[in-house]
Design a protein around this motif. Structure first.
Motif, PDB file in Angstrom:
ATOM      1  N   GLY A  42       0.837  -1.197   0.000  1.00 33.23           N
ATOM      2  CA  GLY A  42       0.000   0.000   0.000  1.00 33.23           C
ATOM      3  C   GLY A  42       0.868   1.241   0.000  1.00 33.23           C
ATOM      4  N   LEU A  43       0.342   2.313  -0.559  1.00 33.37           N
ATOM      5  CA  LEU A  43       1.041   3.597  -0.557  1.00 33.37           C
ATOM      6  C   LEU A  43       0.330   4.553   0.383  1.00 33.37           C
ATOM      7  CD1 LEU A  43       1.607   4.139  -4.392  1.00 33.37           C
ATOM      8  CD2 LEU A  43       3.335   3.601  -2.694  1.00 33.37           C
ATOM      9  N   LEU A  44       1.052   5.054   1.354  1.00 38.72           N
ATOM     10  CA  LEU A  44       0.514   6.023   2.300  1.00 38.72           C
ATOM     11  C   LEU A  44       1.399   7.252   2.294  1.00 38.72           C
ATOM     12  CD1 LEU A  44      -0.107   3.653   5.351  1.00 38.72           C
ATOM     13  CD2 LEU A  44      -1.786   4.436   3.684  1.00 38.72           C
ATOM     14  N   GLY A  45       0.789   8.407   2.389  1.00 40.80           N
ATOM     15  CA  GLY A  45       1.569   9.630   2.449  1.00 40.80           C
ATOM     16  C   GLY A  45       0.673  10.845   2.328  1.00 40.80           C
ATOM     17  N   ALA A  46       1.240  11.979   2.652  1.00 41.97           N
ATOM     18  CA  ALA A  46       0.512  13.240   2.585  1.00 41.97           C
ATOM     19  C   ALA A  46       0.243  13.628   1.132  1.00 41.97           C
ATOM     20  CB  ALA A  46       1.331  14.332   3.269  1.00 41.97           C
ATOM     21  N   ASN A  47      -0.661  14.575   0.942  1.00 43.98           N
ATOM     22  CA  ASN A  47      -0.904  15.114  -0.402  1.00 43.98           C
ATOM     23  C   ASN A  47       0.405  15.675  -0.946  1.00 43.98           C
ATOM     24  OD1 ASN A  47      -3.595  14.524  -0.136  1.00 43.98           O
ATOM     25  ND2 ASN A  47      -4.223  16.608   0.325  1.00 43.98           N
ATOM     26  N   GLY A  48       0.684  15.365  -2.198  1.00 41.55           N
ATOM     27  CA  GLY A  48       1.897  15.867  -2.826  1.00 41.55           C
ATOM     28  C   GLY A  48       3.136  15.042  -2.539  1.00 41.55           C
ATOM     29  N   ALA A  49       2.977  13.865  -1.929  1.00 40.95           N
ATOM     30  CA  ALA A  49       4.127  13.035  -1.569  1.00 40.95           C
ATOM     31  C   ALA A  49       4.677  12.215  -2.741  1.00 40.95           C
ATOM     32  CB  ALA A  49       3.760  12.096  -0.416  1.00 40.95           C
ATOM     33  N   GLY A  50       3.927  12.111  -3.840  1.00 41.38           N
ATOM     34  CA  GLY A  50       4.402  11.373  -5.008  1.00 41.38           C
ATOM     35  C   GLY A  50       3.728  10.030  -5.236  1.00 41.38           C
ATOM     36  N   LYS A  51       2.663   9.735  -4.508  1.00 41.71           N
ATOM     37  CA  LYS A  51       1.981   8.440  -4.638  1.00 41.71           C
ATOM     38  C   LYS A  51       1.416   8.234  -6.049  1.00 41.71           C
ATOM     39  CE  LYS A  51      -0.844   9.546  -1.399  1.00 41.71           C
ATOM     40  NZ  LYS A  51      -0.384  10.869  -0.982  1.00 41.71           N
ATOM     41  N   THR A  52       0.651   9.193  -6.529  1.00 45.18           N
ATOM     42  CA  THR A  52       0.049   9.088  -7.856  1.00 45.18           C
ATOM     43  C   THR A  52       1.118   9.102  -8.937  1.00 45.18           C
ATOM     44  OG1 THR A  52      -1.980  10.123  -7.069  1.00 45.18           O
ATOM     45  CG2 THR A  52      -1.597  10.146  -9.456  1.00 45.18           C
ATOM     46  N   THR A  53       2.140   9.913  -8.766  1.00 48.14           N
ATOM     47  CA  THR A  53       3.240   9.953  -9.731  1.00 48.14           C
ATOM     48  C   THR A  53       3.900   8.586  -9.823  1.00 48.14           C
ATOM     49  OG1 THR A  53       3.620  12.299  -9.325  1.00 48.14           O
ATOM     50  CG2 THR A  53       5.441  11.049 -10.294  1.00 48.14           C
ATOM     51  N   PHE A  54       4.136   7.924  -8.687  1.00 44.54           N
ATOM     52  CA  PHE A  54       4.738   6.588  -8.701  1.00 44.54           C
ATOM     53  C   PHE A  54       3.853   5.597  -9.459  1.00 44.54           C
ATOM     54  CE2 PHE A  54       4.915   2.349  -6.732  1.00 44.54           C
ATOM     55  CZ  PHE A  54       6.151   1.969  -7.227  1.00 44.54           C
ATOM     56  N   ILE A  55       2.563   5.595  -9.193  1.00 41.91           N
ATOM     57  CA  ILE A  55       1.644   4.667  -9.869  1.00 41.91           C
ATOM     58  C   ILE A  55       1.627   4.951 -11.371  1.00 41.91           C
ATOM     59  CG2 ILE A  55      -0.786   4.000 -10.133  1.00 41.91           C
ATOM     60  CD1 ILE A  55       0.603   2.772  -7.703  1.00 41.91           C
ATOM     61  N   ARG A  56       1.645   6.213 -11.754  1.00 39.58           N
ATOM     62  CA  ARG A  56       1.654   6.554 -13.184  1.00 39.58           C
ATOM     63  C   ARG A  56       2.957   6.125 -13.848  1.00 39.58           C
ATOM     64  NH1 ARG A  56      -1.437  12.414 -12.937  1.00 39.58           N
ATOM     65  NH2 ARG A  56      -3.492  11.493 -12.627  1.00 39.58           N
ATOM     66  N   LEU A  57       4.066   6.214 -13.145  1.00 46.87           N
ATOM     67  CA  LEU A  57       5.335   5.724 -13.672  1.00 46.87           C
ATOM     68  C   LEU A  57       5.317   4.199 -13.796  1.00 46.87           C
ATOM     69  CD1 LEU A  57       7.735   8.017 -11.641  1.00 46.87           C
ATOM     70  CD2 LEU A  57       7.543   7.980 -14.128  1.00 46.87           C
ATOM     71  N   LEU A  58       4.785   3.544 -12.782  1.00 44.43           N
ATOM     72  CA  LEU A  58       4.719   2.079 -12.754  1.00 44.43           C
ATOM     73  C   LEU A  58       3.882   1.530 -13.910  1.00 44.43           C
ATOM     74  CD1 LEU A  58       5.403  -0.484 -11.049  1.00 44.43           C
ATOM     75  CD2 LEU A  58       3.228  -0.105  -9.891  1.00 44.43           C
ATOM     76  N   THR A  59       2.794   2.222 -14.234  1.00 45.26           N
ATOM     77  CA  THR A  59       1.890   1.738 -15.286  1.00 45.26           C
ATOM     78  C   THR A  59       2.270   2.207 -16.688  1.00 45.26           C
ATOM     79  OG1 THR A  59       0.401   3.609 -14.926  1.00 45.26           O
ATOM     80  CG2 THR A  59      -0.063   1.571 -13.699  1.00 45.26           C
ATOM     81  N   GLY A  60       3.292   3.063 -16.795  1.00 45.44           N
ATOM     82  CA  GLY A  60       3.738   3.534 -18.096  1.00 45.44           C
ATOM     83  C   GLY A  60       3.033   4.789 -18.577  1.00 45.44           C
ATOM     84  N   TYR A  61       2.158   5.355 -17.771  1.00 41.41           N
ATOM     85  CA  TYR A  61       1.462   6.588 -18.132  1.00 41.41           C
ATOM     86  C   TYR A  61       2.441   7.759 -18.202  1.00 41.41           C
ATOM     87  CZ  TYR A  61      -2.111  10.232 -18.013  1.00 41.41           C
ATOM     88  OH  TYR A  61      -2.902  11.312 -18.297  1.00 41.41           O
ATOM     89  N   LEU A  62       3.467   7.743 -17.339  1.00 40.48           N
ATOM     90  CA  LEU A  62       4.541   8.735 -17.329  1.00 40.48           C
ATOM     91  C   LEU A  62       5.862   8.022 -17.522  1.00 40.48           C
ATOM     92  CD1 LEU A  62       3.686  10.971 -14.223  1.00 40.48           C
ATOM     93  CD2 LEU A  62       3.494  11.629 -16.621  1.00 40.48           C
ATOM     94  N   VAL A  63       6.866   8.758 -17.966  1.00 36.36           N
ATOM     95  CA  VAL A  63       8.212   8.208 -18.060  1.00 36.36           C
ATOM     96  C   VAL A  63       9.108   8.936 -17.049  1.00 36.36           C
ATOM     97  CG1 VAL A  63       8.034   7.498 -20.459  1.00 36.36           C
ATOM     98  CG2 VAL A  63       8.834   9.792 -19.927  1.00 36.36           C
ATOM     99  N   PRO A  64      10.099   8.237 -16.495  1.00 39.33           N
ATOM    100  CA  PRO A  64      11.004   8.884 -15.537  1.00 39.33           C
ATOM    101  C   PRO A  64      11.836   9.971 -16.219  1.00 39.33           C
ATOM    102  CG  PRO A  64      11.336   6.494 -15.586  1.00 39.33           C
ATOM    103  CD  PRO A  64      10.410   6.837 -16.689  1.00 39.33           C
ATOM    104  N   THR A  65      12.290  10.938 -15.412  1.00 41.70           N
ATOM    105  CA  THR A  65      13.178  11.981 -15.943  1.00 41.70           C
ATOM    106  C   THR A  65      14.553  11.852 -15.339  1.00 41.70           C
ATOM    107  OG1 THR A  65      12.337  13.503 -14.263  1.00 41.70           O
ATOM    108  CG2 THR A  65      11.352  13.641 -16.434  1.00 41.70           C
TER     109      THR A  65
END
Length: 65
Positions: A42-65
């Motif tokens: 599970g991912l827990l963290g405050a708003n803006g901690a990067g949870k959604t960004t991590f999931i989007r990277l994991l699924t290929g929706y975003l690419v790492p920089t």
């Protein structure tokens, strides 16, 4: 792997030094994470901690920089 689990079921996730920037904003900074097949995660963290960004990277929706 349990005896009742079909071979190849599940996934192994390995993120090494994963980072993502949005302009000047650093959303993820060198994340290291390993999730083994059969583990519950599970991912827990405050708003803006990067949870959604991590999931989007994991699924290929975003690419790492």
């Amino acid at each position: 792997m349990t005896s009742g689990e079909p071979e190849g079921a599940g996934a192994h996730v390995c993120a090494t030094e994963l980072s993502r920037r949005f302009g000047d904003h650093l959303a993820l900074d060198r994340l290291n994470l390993e999730i083994h097949r059969g583990e519950t995660f599970g991912l827990l963290g405050a708003n803006g901690a990067g949870k959604t960004t991590f999931i989007r990277l994991l699924t290929g929706y975003l690419v790492p920089t």
